[in-house]
Scaffold this active site. Structure first.
Site, PDB file in Angstrom:
ATOM      1  CG  ASP A   1      -4.369   5.777  -0.095  1.00  0.00           C
ATOM      2  OD1 ASP A   1      -3.163   6.005   0.120  1.00  0.00           O
ATOM      3  OD2 ASP A   1      -4.960   6.137  -1.133  1.00  0.00           O
ATOM      4  N   GLY A   2      -3.267   6.832   2.773  1.00  0.00           N
ATOM      5  CA  GLY A   2      -3.162   8.153   3.420  1.00  0.00           C
ATOM      6  C   GLY A   2      -2.069   8.247   4.471  1.00  0.00           C
TER       7      GLY A   2
ATOM      8  N   GLY B   1       1.145   8.617   4.032  1.00  0.00           N
ATOM      9  CA  GLY B   1       2.087   9.675   3.652  1.00  0.00           C
ATOM     10  C   GLY B   1       1.505  11.052   3.955  1.00  0.00           C
ATOM     11  NE  ARG B   2      -2.895  11.313   0.570  1.00  0.00           N
ATOM     12  CZ  ARG B   2      -3.998  10.732   0.136  1.00  0.00           C
ATOM     13  NH1 ARG B   2      -5.060  11.457  -0.109  1.00  0.00           N
ATOM     14  NH2 ARG B   2      -4.034   9.437  -0.074  1.00  0.00           N
TER      15      ARG B   2
ATOM     16  CG  HIS C   1       4.468   3.866   5.514  1.00  0.00           C
ATOM     17  ND1 HIS C   1       3.272   3.863   4.830  1.00  0.00           N
ATOM     18  CD2 HIS C   1       5.388   4.376   4.648  1.00  0.00           C
ATOM     19  CE1 HIS C   1       3.457   4.347   3.609  1.00  0.00           C
ATOM     20  NE2 HIS C   1       4.717   4.675   3.476  1.00  0.00           N
TER      21      HIS C   1
ATOM     22  CB  THR D   1       2.621  -5.841  -8.125  1.00  0.00           C
ATOM     23  OG1 THR D   1       1.329  -5.362  -8.546  1.00  0.00           O
ATOM     24  CG2 THR D   1       2.470  -7.281  -7.674  1.00  0.00           C
TER      25      THR D   1
ATOM     26  CG  ASN E   1       2.883   0.096  -2.942  1.00  0.00           C
ATOM     27  OD1 ASN E   1       2.154  -0.504  -2.164  1.00  0.00           O
ATOM     28  ND2 ASN E   1       2.486   1.218  -3.528  1.00  0.00           N
ATOM     29  CD1 TRP E   2       7.405  -4.324  -6.385  1.00  0.00           C
ATOM     30  CD2 TRP E   2       8.976  -4.177  -4.802  1.00  0.00           C
ATOM     31  NE1 TRP E   2       7.330  -5.455  -5.612  1.00  0.00           N
ATOM     32  CE2 TRP E   2       8.285  -5.405  -4.641  1.00  0.00           C
ATOM     33  CE3 TRP E   2      10.008  -3.871  -3.912  1.00  0.00           C
ATOM     34  CZ2 TRP E   2       8.597  -6.304  -3.633  1.00  0.00           C
ATOM     35  CZ3 TRP E   2      10.324  -4.777  -2.905  1.00  0.00           C
ATOM     36  CH2 TRP E   2       9.622  -5.975  -2.777  1.00  0.00           C
TER      37      TRP E   2
ATOM     38  NE  ARG F   1       4.150   3.992  -2.444  1.00  0.00           N
ATOM     39  CZ  ARG F   1       3.229   4.493  -1.652  1.00  0.00           C
ATOM     40  NH1 ARG F   1       3.528   4.846  -0.434  1.00  0.00           N
ATOM     41  NH2 ARG F   1       1.998   4.636  -2.066  1.00  0.00           N
TER      42      ARG F   1
ATOM     43  CD  GLU G   1     -23.202  -2.919  -1.211  1.00  0.00           C
ATOM     44  OE1 GLU G   1     -23.139  -1.700  -1.406  1.00  0.00           O
ATOM     45  OE2 GLU G   1     -23.922  -3.686  -1.886  1.00  0.00           O
TER      46      GLU G   1
HETATM   47  C1  FPP Z   1      -0.662   3.754   1.338  1.00  0.00           C
HETATM   48  O1  FPP Z   1      -0.508   5.047   1.862  1.00  0.00           O
HETATM   49  C2  FPP Z   1      -0.090   2.806   2.279  1.00  0.00           C
HETATM   50  C3  FPP Z   1       0.850   1.888   1.963  1.00  0.00           C
HETATM   51  C4  FPP Z   1       1.427   1.707   0.624  1.00  0.00           C
HETATM   52  C5  FPP Z   1       1.398   1.004   3.005  1.00  0.00           C
HETATM   53  C6  FPP Z   1       0.386   0.511   3.957  1.00  0.00           C
HETATM   54  C7  FPP Z   1       1.047  -0.199   5.063  1.00  0.00           C
HETATM   55  C8  FPP Z   1       0.650  -0.125   6.338  1.00  0.00           C
HETATM   56  C9  FPP Z   1      -0.516   0.646   6.779  1.00  0.00           C
HETATM   57  C10 FPP Z   1       1.326  -0.880   7.381  1.00  0.00           C
HETATM   58  C11 FPP Z   1       1.200  -2.333   7.100  1.00  0.00           C
HETATM   59  C12 FPP Z   1       1.477  -3.124   8.260  1.00  0.00           C
HETATM   60  C13 FPP Z   1       1.868  -4.399   8.198  1.00  0.00           C
HETATM   61  C14 FPP Z   1       1.847  -5.172   9.428  1.00  0.00           C
HETATM   62  C15 FPP Z   1       2.332  -5.075   6.975  1.00  0.00           C
HETATM   63  P1  FPP Z   1       0.392   6.070   1.077  1.00  0.00           P
HETATM   64  O2  FPP Z   1       1.794   5.952   1.534  1.00  0.00           O
HETATM   65  O3  FPP Z   1       0.215   5.884  -0.404  1.00  0.00           O
HETATM   66  O4  FPP Z   1      -0.237   7.432   1.540  1.00  0.00           O
HETATM   67  P2  FPP Z   1      -0.350   8.758   0.676  1.00  0.00           P
HETATM   68  O5  FPP Z   1      -1.289   8.446  -0.469  1.00  0.00           O
HETATM   69  O6  FPP Z   1      -0.919   9.734   1.626  1.00  0.00           O
HETATM   70  O7  FPP Z   1       1.023   9.112   0.204  1.00  0.00           O
END
Ligand code: FPP
EC number: 2.5.1.-
Length: 272
Positions: free
Chosen positions: A48-49, A51-52, A65, A94, A96-97, A99, A238
Site C-alpha cells: 500500500d501507499g 499513490g501517496r 505503481h 476485487t 480495485n475495479w 478506481r 503475526e
Molecule cells: C495500493 O496502493 C496498491 C495497489 C492497489 C497496487 C499494487 C500493485 C503493485 C505494487 C505492483 C504490482 C506488480 C505486479 C507485478 C502485479 P494505493 O494505490 O492504494 O496507494 P494509496 O493508498 O497511497 O493511494
C-alpha cells in the site's frame, strides 16, 4: 567579537548537522542480525501507499505503481535470499475495479511489464509464480501473461511468488462454501464431516499445502486493516504495519519486519 560569535554559531550548527547526518546514516546502515532458524516461511504483503508516494513527488499515481513493481522484484529477491518459502503479494483486489479506468488499465499492464523484465532472473532463482484471485475475470491479455508465467515456472522448486490478482477473501470464502455445498448435496461427504482441513482445501491457497497460512503479514503505508485479504489464512499470522510507502520499502525494512516477527511469541490461543 561580533564576527567571532557568528562564526562560532555557524561552526556549531554545521557540527550539529554533521552529527545528525552521521546518526541517520548509522541508523540506515545498521546490520540486522536475524535468527536464521526462525525465518517466516510464508509472508503475505499488502503493498500500500503507491499513490501517496507518487503524490508526495508531484507525480501521477501510476508512477507510484510503476515504482511499486520494482519493489516487488527487490523484496521477492531479498525474501528468497533470507530463506522465505512463499510470498503472497496483494496486487489487485476485487474492489480495485472502482478506481479510474486509466489507473485500472495501467495496473492490468503491470504484470506484463514485470514478467518481460524480470522473468530471466526469476527463472535463474528457480522461483515459482502462482496466482490467487478470480483471474478468469481479468482482461484477456493480462490473463494470458500471468498464466504463461505460471506455466513457465511450474517446474521450479524455489520460493513461490504468488500474486493475488482480482482477489477478494470474502468472495474466495463464498466460493469455497458453494463448492462444499455442492459436494454435500452430491453425497461426496456429509455436513458433519466438514472441518477446517476440508474447508481450507477449497480455498485458492490450497496449492501451498502446509504453507498456506502466512506466518507474517506486512502492510505498508500506515494503514492498519486487512482489506479483504486472506481472512481465513491470516487467522493466526503475526501482523506488521509500517508507515513506509511500498515503493520505498527496502530489504532492510523487510529484515526489520522479520526481526519484529522473531520477537513475537506465537501462542495460537494456548499458553507457552
Ligand atoms: C495500493 O496502493 C496498491 C495497489 C492497489 C497496487 C499494487 C500493485 C503493485 C505494487 C505492483 C504490482 C506488480 C505486479 C507485478 C502485479 P494505493 O494505490 O492504494 O496507494 P494509496 O493508498 O497511497 O493511494
Amino acid at each position: 567579537m561580533f564576527y567571532f560569535s557568528v562564526t562560532m554559531k555557524e561552526y556549531f550548527i554545521s557540527k550539529g548537522i554533521e552529527m545528525m547526518l552521521f546518526w541517520k546514516k548509522k541508523k540506515e546502515t545498521k546490520t540486522i542480525e536475524l535468527d536464521k532458524t526462525n525465518i517466516p516461511q510464508h509472508i503475505a504483503v499488502i503493498m500500500d501507499g503507491n499513490g501517496r508516494w507518487a503524490k508526495s513527488r508531484n507525480l501521477p499515481r501510476i508512477a507510484g505503481h510503476k515504482e511499486g513493481m520494482s519493489t516487488v522484484k527487490r523484496i521477492a529477491i531479498a525474501a528468497d535470499e533470507l530463506g522465505v518459502k512463499a510470498m503472497t503479494m496483494y496486487a489487485f483486489s476485487t474492489e480495485n475495479w472502482k478506481r479510474p479506468t486509466e489507473e485500472v488499465s495501467f495496473l492490468m499492464k503491470l504484470p506484463g511489464d514485470f514478467f518481460s523484465s524480470f522473468m530471466p532472473e526469476l527463472q535463474e532463482r528457480n522461483m515459482r509464480i502462482r496466482l490467487i484471485g478470480f483471474t478468469d475475470q481479468l482482461p484477456e491479455a493480462t490473463r494470458r501473461v500471468v498464466e504463461k508465467a505460471v506455466e513457465d515456472t511450474k517446474d521450479n522448486t524455489g520460493m513461490t511468488l504468488c500474486f493475488a490478482l482480482n482477489y477478494g477473501s470474502r468472495a474466495e470464502i463464498l466460493q469455497a462454501v458453494k463448492e462444499i455445498a455442492v459436494d454435500v448435496s452430491n453425497g461426496k461427504y456429509d455436513a458433519e464431516s466438514i472441518n477446517e482441513e476440508v474447508f481450507a482445501n477449497h480455498l485458492q491457497t490450497n496449492f501451498l499445502g502446509d504453507l498456506s497460512e502466512p506466518d507474517l503479514m506486512i502492510r505498508t503505508s500506515g494503514e492498519q486493516r486487512l482489506s479483504n485479504f486472506l481472512l481465513w489464512q491470516l487467522a493466526y499470522s503475526e501482523y506488521y504495519f509500517t508507515d513506509i510507502f511500498w515503493p520505498d520499502f527496502s530489504k532492510e525494512d523487510l529484515e526489520e519486519a522479520i526481526l519484529t516477527y522473531q520477537k513475537r511469541q506465537r501462542r495460537y490461543g494456548g499458553l507457552i
